[in-house]
Design a protein around this motif. Structure first.
Motif, PDB file in Angstrom:
ATOM      1  N   ILE A  94       6.028  10.334   0.684  1.00 56.57           N
ATOM      2  CA  ILE A  94       5.396   9.125   0.178  1.00 56.57           C
ATOM      3  C   ILE A  94       5.836   7.957   1.054  1.00 56.57           C
ATOM      4  N   TYR A  95       4.860   7.179   1.506  1.00 58.27           N
ATOM      5  CA  TYR A  95       5.121   6.032   2.358  1.00 58.27           C
ATOM      6  C   TYR A  95       4.604   4.760   1.698  1.00 58.27           C
ATOM      7  N   GLU A  96       5.179   3.627   2.112  1.00 56.70           N
ATOM      8  CA  GLU A  96       4.679   2.339   1.659  1.00 56.70           C
ATOM      9  C   GLU A  96       4.641   1.376   2.840  1.00 56.70           C
ATOM     10  N   ALA A  97       3.775   0.356   2.734  1.00 56.85           N
ATOM     11  CA  ALA A  97       3.690  -0.690   3.745  1.00 56.85           C
ATOM     12  C   ALA A  97       3.277  -1.983   3.068  1.00 56.85           C
ATOM     13  N   TYR A  98       3.774  -3.088   3.574  1.00 56.24           N
ATOM     14  CA  TYR A  98       3.371  -4.390   3.059  1.00 56.24           C
ATOM     15  C   TYR A  98       1.992  -4.752   3.589  1.00 56.24           C
ATOM     16  N   THR A  99       1.209  -5.419   2.770  1.00 57.84           N
ATOM     17  CA  THR A  99      -0.086  -5.927   3.211  1.00 57.84           C
ATOM     18  C   THR A  99       0.122  -7.262   3.926  1.00 57.84           C
ATOM     19  N   PRO A 100      -0.833  -7.681   4.766  1.00 59.35           N
ATOM     20  CA  PRO A 100      -0.684  -8.961   5.484  1.00 59.35           C
ATOM     21  C   PRO A 100      -0.566 -10.127   4.510  1.00 59.35           C
ATOM     22  N   SER A 101       0.184 -11.143   4.909  1.00 62.50           N
ATOM     23  CA  SER A 101       0.400 -12.298   4.039  1.00 62.50           C
ATOM     24  C   SER A 101       0.515 -13.555   4.880  1.00 62.50           C
ATOM     25  N   LEU A 113       0.849  -1.183   0.000  1.00 71.36           N
ATOM     26  CA  LEU A 113       0.000   0.000   0.000  1.00 71.36           C
ATOM     27  C   LEU A 113       0.886   1.234   0.000  1.00 71.36           C
ATOM     28  N   TYR A 114       0.423   2.304  -0.643  1.00 75.88           N
ATOM     29  CA  TYR A 114       1.171   3.558  -0.682  1.00 75.88           C
ATOM     30  C   TYR A 114       0.270   4.699  -0.213  1.00 75.88           C
ATOM     31  N   ILE A 115       0.915   5.715   0.361  1.00 74.93           N
ATOM     32  CA  ILE A 115       0.164   6.894   0.772  1.00 74.93           C
ATOM     33  C   ILE A 115       1.046   8.127   0.645  1.00 74.93           C
ATOM     34  N   SER A 116       0.454   9.207   0.180  1.00 75.66           N
ATOM     35  CA  SER A 116       1.138  10.494   0.090  1.00 75.66           C
ATOM     36  C   SER A 116       0.524  11.402   1.138  1.00 75.66           C
ATOM     37  N   THR A 117       1.340  11.909   2.070  1.00 75.63           N
ATOM     38  CA  THR A 117       0.784  12.631   3.216  1.00 75.63           C
ATOM     39  C   THR A 117       1.792  13.601   3.809  1.00 75.63           C
ATOM     40  N   ASP A 118       1.268  14.601   4.524  1.00 71.41           N
ATOM     41  CA  ASP A 118       2.137  15.497   5.297  1.00 71.41           C
ATOM     42  C   ASP A 118       1.991  15.243   6.793  1.00 71.41           C
ATOM     43  N   HIS A 119       1.340  14.140   7.159  1.00 73.77           N
ATOM     44  CA  HIS A 119       1.212  13.754   8.572  1.00 73.77           C
ATOM     45  C   HIS A 119       2.470  12.985   8.981  1.00 73.77           C
ATOM     46  N   ILE A 120       3.528  13.714   9.224  1.00 68.22           N
ATOM     47  CA  ILE A 120       4.824  13.118   9.521  1.00 68.22           C
ATOM     48  C   ILE A 120       4.839  12.559  10.943  1.00 68.22           C
ATOM     49  N   GLY A 121       5.316  11.333  11.082  1.00 72.11           N
ATOM     50  CA  GLY A 121       5.429  10.712  12.392  1.00 72.11           C
ATOM     51  C   GLY A 121       4.234   9.869  12.786  1.00 72.11           C
ATOM     52  N   TYR A 122       3.171   9.861  11.976  1.00 74.09           N
ATOM     53  CA  TYR A 122       1.972   9.099  12.314  1.00 74.09           C
ATOM     54  C   TYR A 122       1.986   7.714  11.670  1.00 74.09           C
ATOM     55  N   TYR A 123       2.131   7.677  10.349  1.00 73.97           N
ATOM     56  CA  TYR A 123       2.030   6.399   9.647  1.00 73.97           C
ATOM     57  C   TYR A 123       3.210   5.484   9.953  1.00 73.97           C
ATOM     58  N   GLU A 124       4.317   6.065  10.396  1.00 72.67           N
ATOM     59  CA  GLU A 124       5.465   5.244  10.785  1.00 72.67           C
ATOM     60  C   GLU A 124       5.094   4.283  11.924  1.00 72.67           C
ATOM     61  N   LYS A 125       4.124   4.667  12.749  1.00 71.49           N
ATOM     62  CA  LYS A 125       3.715   3.833  13.882  1.00 71.49           C
ATOM     63  C   LYS A 125       2.946   2.595  13.439  1.00 71.49           C
ATOM     64  N   TYR A 126       2.511   2.569  12.175  1.00 73.83           N
ATOM     65  CA  TYR A 126       1.664   1.482  11.700  1.00 73.83           C
ATOM     66  C   TYR A 126       2.283   0.719  10.535  1.00 73.83           C
ATOM     67  N   GLY A 127       3.611   0.667  10.530  1.00 71.72           N
ATOM     68  CA  GLY A 127       4.308  -0.178   9.567  1.00 71.72           C
ATOM     69  C   GLY A 127       4.630   0.455   8.242  1.00 71.72           C
ATOM     70  N   PHE A 128       4.354   1.758   8.083  1.00 69.53           N
ATOM     71  CA  PHE A 128       4.696   2.442   6.844  1.00 69.53           C
ATOM     72  C   PHE A 128       6.118   2.999   6.939  1.00 69.53           C
ATOM     73  N   ARG A 129       6.817   3.023   5.816  1.00 68.15           N
ATOM     74  CA  ARG A 129       8.154   3.614   5.793  1.00 68.15           C
ATOM     75  C   ARG A 129       8.246   4.616   4.656  1.00 68.15           C
ATOM     76  N   GLU A 130       9.006   5.657   4.887  1.00 68.94           N
ATOM     77  CA  GLU A 130       9.164   6.712   3.882  1.00 68.94           C
ATOM     78  C   GLU A 130      10.014   6.208   2.720  1.00 68.94           C
ATOM     79  N   ILE A 131       9.552   6.468   1.488  1.00 62.38           N
ATOM     80  CA  ILE A 131      10.310   6.038   0.309  1.00 62.38           C
ATOM     81  C   ILE A 131      10.604   7.187  -0.652  1.00 62.38           C
ATOM     82  N   GLY A 132      10.080   8.384  -0.364  1.00 57.93           N
ATOM     83  CA  GLY A 132      10.350   9.485  -1.277  1.00 57.93           C
ATOM     84  C   GLY A 132       9.626  10.759  -0.894  1.00 57.93           C
TER      85      GLY A 132
END
Length: 218
Positions: A48-55, A17-36
């Motif tokens: 821009i953040y990305e996170a793996y989906t459950p598998s 999953l990808y997300i573009s946001t200015d909410h810095i420091g929030y999505y990092e808590k839920y498995g997202f990492r900054e990629i650009g």
């Protein structure tokens, strides 16, 4: 809501999953990492953040600081014997890398894939001792019972992500593939690798005459 979105994306067949946001420091808590970085259409900066989906497949990373446990060494050897020994081309490929981790003082990491606590796949990534920006993929294997489930693709993708997250610029990845290994060629090309049309050297490794190097600039 984020967890539900991840599960729904996984159900639809998406690995990330990808997300573009200015909410810095929030999505990092839920498995997202900054990629650009990017700019909104109205001019504001965004990350821009990305996170793996459950598998159902679980992935574990191993390196010099987090060594492969003894029990996994045993399982890997069983896995290797069952899936490679009957294939001369794969056996040659494995032998090229068998003494690699012990013999070279080079940076490396391995990724193991598990399903229901069974070893389903394996791959090694090694840094070129003569060029720290250059990495090589070796010993990519998927257990027969787990093939055609995208495990090899996920193993390589996670390795590329790890290199990308720590790279200093100008990194590239090489993979030597037998010219008749159509499935592996298709997989690498689908991930953006380009056939160089010849077998390029990598450190002091010796490759087969029927191999070609596939190249990816990160």
């Amino acid at each position: 809501m984020l967890t539900h979105a991840k599960y729904e994306a996984a159900r639809l067949g998406y690995d990330k999953l990808y997300i573009s946001t200015d909410h810095i420091g929030y999505y990092e808590k839920y498995g997202f990492r900054e990629i650009g970085l990017d700019i909104y259409t109205w001019g504001s900066p965004t990350k821009i953040y990305e996170a793996y989906t459950p598998s159902e497949i679980r992935f574990e990373f191993y390196d010099r600081e987090n060594s492969v446990p003894d029990w996994l060494h045993t399982e890997h050897e069983k896995f290797r014997s069952g899936s490679i020994d009957k294939n001369p081309a794969q056996m040659l490929h494995h032998q090229k890398y068998l003494g690699l981790l012990a013999g070279w003082e080079a940076k490396w990491f391995s990724i193991a894939a598990f399903c229901d606590n069974k070893l389903a796949g394996w791959v090694n990534f090694m840094q070129n001792p003569d060029n720290s920006a250059n990495w090589n993929i070796g010993d990519l294997m998927t257990a027969p019972d787990f093939r055609r489930r995208g495990i090899a693709r996920k193993l390589i993708s996670r390795g590329l992500d790890r290199i990308s997250s720590k790279m200093n610029g100008n990194e590239s990845v090489h993979s030597q593939i037998e010219k008749e290994n159509t499935p592996s060629i298709f997989l690498h090309k689908s991930l953006g690798f380009t056939d160089l049309g010849e077998c390029k050297p990598f450190g002091n490794l010796i490759f087969g005459e029927n191999e070609s190097t596939y190249y990816l600039k990160l």
